[in-house]
Write a protein that holds these residues in place. Structure first.
Motif, PDB file in Angstrom:
ATOM      1  N   VAL A   1      -3.251   4.105   1.783  1.00  0.00           N
ATOM      2  CA  VAL A   1      -3.516   4.161   3.223  1.00  0.00           C
ATOM      3  C   VAL A   1      -3.711   5.588   3.727  1.00  0.00           C
ATOM      4  O   VAL A   1      -4.254   5.794   4.811  1.00  0.00           O
ATOM      5  CB  VAL A   1      -2.394   3.465   4.023  1.00  0.00           C
ATOM      6  CG1 VAL A   1      -2.318   1.993   3.662  1.00  0.00           C
ATOM      7  CG2 VAL A   1      -1.043   4.133   3.790  1.00  0.00           C
ATOM      8  N   ARG A   2      -3.267   6.566   2.954  1.00  0.00           N
ATOM      9  CA  ARG A   2      -3.483   7.965   3.332  1.00  0.00           C
ATOM     10  C   ARG A   2      -3.251   8.859   2.115  1.00  0.00           C
ATOM     11  O   ARG A   2      -2.349   8.616   1.303  1.00  0.00           O
ATOM     12  CB  ARG A   2      -2.549   8.394   4.468  1.00  0.00           C
ATOM     13  CG  ARG A   2      -2.779   9.849   4.955  1.00  0.00           C
ATOM     14  CD  ARG A   2      -1.908  10.179   6.174  1.00  0.00           C
ATOM     15  NE  ARG A   2      -2.272   9.360   7.328  1.00  0.00           N
ATOM     16  CZ  ARG A   2      -3.250   9.656   8.181  1.00  0.00           C
ATOM     17  NH1 ARG A   2      -3.968  10.763   8.007  1.00  0.00           N
ATOM     18  NH2 ARG A   2      -3.493   8.871   9.197  1.00  0.00           N
TER      19      ARG A   2
ATOM     20  N   VAL B   1     -10.722   6.763   2.999  1.00  0.00           N
ATOM     21  CA  VAL B   1      -9.264   6.794   3.031  1.00  0.00           C
ATOM     22  C   VAL B   1      -8.828   7.990   3.884  1.00  0.00           C
ATOM     23  O   VAL B   1      -9.216   9.133   3.604  1.00  0.00           O
ATOM     24  CB  VAL B   1      -8.683   6.903   1.611  1.00  0.00           C
ATOM     25  CG1 VAL B   1      -7.164   7.049   1.664  1.00  0.00           C
ATOM     26  CG2 VAL B   1      -9.079   5.680   0.777  1.00  0.00           C
TER      27      VAL B   1
ATOM     28  N   SER C   1       0.117   6.476   9.456  1.00  0.00           N
ATOM     29  CA  SER C   1      -0.658   5.707   8.478  1.00  0.00           C
ATOM     30  C   SER C   1      -0.579   4.214   8.739  1.00  0.00           C
ATOM     31  O   SER C   1       0.321   3.743   9.408  1.00  0.00           O
ATOM     32  CB  SER C   1      -0.162   6.021   7.068  1.00  0.00           C
ATOM     33  OG  SER C   1      -0.257   7.403   6.786  1.00  0.00           O
TER      34      SER C   1
ATOM     35  N   PRO D   1       0.829  -1.212   0.000  1.00  0.00           N
ATOM     36  CA  PRO D   1       0.000   0.000   0.000  1.00  0.00           C
ATOM     37  C   PRO D   1       0.862   1.259   0.000  1.00  0.00           C
ATOM     38  O   PRO D   1       2.035   1.235   0.398  1.00  0.00           O
ATOM     39  CB  PRO D   1      -0.804  -0.129   1.295  1.00  0.00           C
ATOM     40  CG  PRO D   1      -0.831  -1.591   1.573  1.00  0.00           C
ATOM     41  CD  PRO D   1       0.496  -2.119   1.112  1.00  0.00           C
TER      42      PRO D   1
END
Length: 234
Positions: free
Chosen positions: A92-93, A170, A234, A67
């Protein structure tokens, strides 16, 4: 963590060079991008649009074995949001550097002066005073010397998002520079269209980094530290 850095208008991958050291020192894999049409001043960019830039970021996500965190400066915020929409399970961010997510049907800036399918860096008088805070004469000269015309289509095309609302879950970090986090929250409470999509996200944090619109030039060390902290969360 794999971190993909997306520059704003008129900039290529090298614009992140003073920001990346703390990220790399912490062991992260950092990938600053030069988007299609920004390879050189001589590149033919007349047929390049917003979707081409989003697709370039999506290709980087797909090439990663893990990710990713996406970082977008200025107009790059719209681009990473389009990529998050396409790959919500792989990001993830999203980190928005003096920017934010662009809503469906909106354009980044279709009022910038364009010619022959491209938008050259305008005269400094076009920008607001808040944009130019800390960007002294030397930095302005360096910026203009490195600036590459932006594809007009990227600035003017409408954002086209899917009907997959997973993008709204997200986590997002907004690095507030010319507009403080207090001002942004106020705009959100007022329902201002500038932050319309931001109000729809379920997990948003704000981090203040007071400076003008180009913190990668005016406060690169501080920006690097803020990015590192966001990545670590994250």
């Amino acid at each position: 963590m794999n971190i993909i850095l997306v520059p704003g208008f008129w900039l290529d991958a090298s614009s992140w060079s003073a920001v990346t050291p703390p990220l790399e020192a912490a062991g992260h894999r950092v990938r600053p991008l030069t988007l299609p049409g920004l390879e050189s001043v001589d590149t033919d960019r007349s047929a390049i649009g917003l979707r081409d830039h989003i697709d370039a970021v999506v290709a980087e996500i797909d090439a990663s074995e893990e990710p990713v965190v996406l970082v977008g400066h200025s107009g790059g915020g719209a681009i990473i949001y389009g990529a998050i929409d396409a790959r919500p399970d792989r990001v993830v961010r999203g980190v928005y550097v003096d920017s934010g997510p662009l809503a469906d049907g909106a354009s980044i800036n279709d009022e910038l002066p364009a010619s022959n399918g491209e938008v050259p860096l305008p005269d400094w008088s076009v920008f607001e005073e808040a944009d130019l805070i800390d960007l002294d004469d030397e930095l302005r000269e360096q910026f203009r010397a490195r600036a590459i015309p932006q594809p007009q289509g990227v600035a003017a095309d409408k954002q086209q998002l899917s009907h997959d609302d997973r993008r709204l879950s997200v986590p997002a970090t907004v690095i507030a520079c010319e507009f403080s986090s207090e001002m942004l929250r106020g705009l959100m409470e007022q329902g201002h269209p500038y932050v319309a999509e931001l109000t729809r996200l379920s997990d948003v944090e704000f981090v203040d980094l007071p400076t003008g619109h180009w913190p990668q030039f005016t406060k690169p060390a501080e920006l690097g530290a803020v990015l590192l902290a966001a990545v670590d969360r994250s």
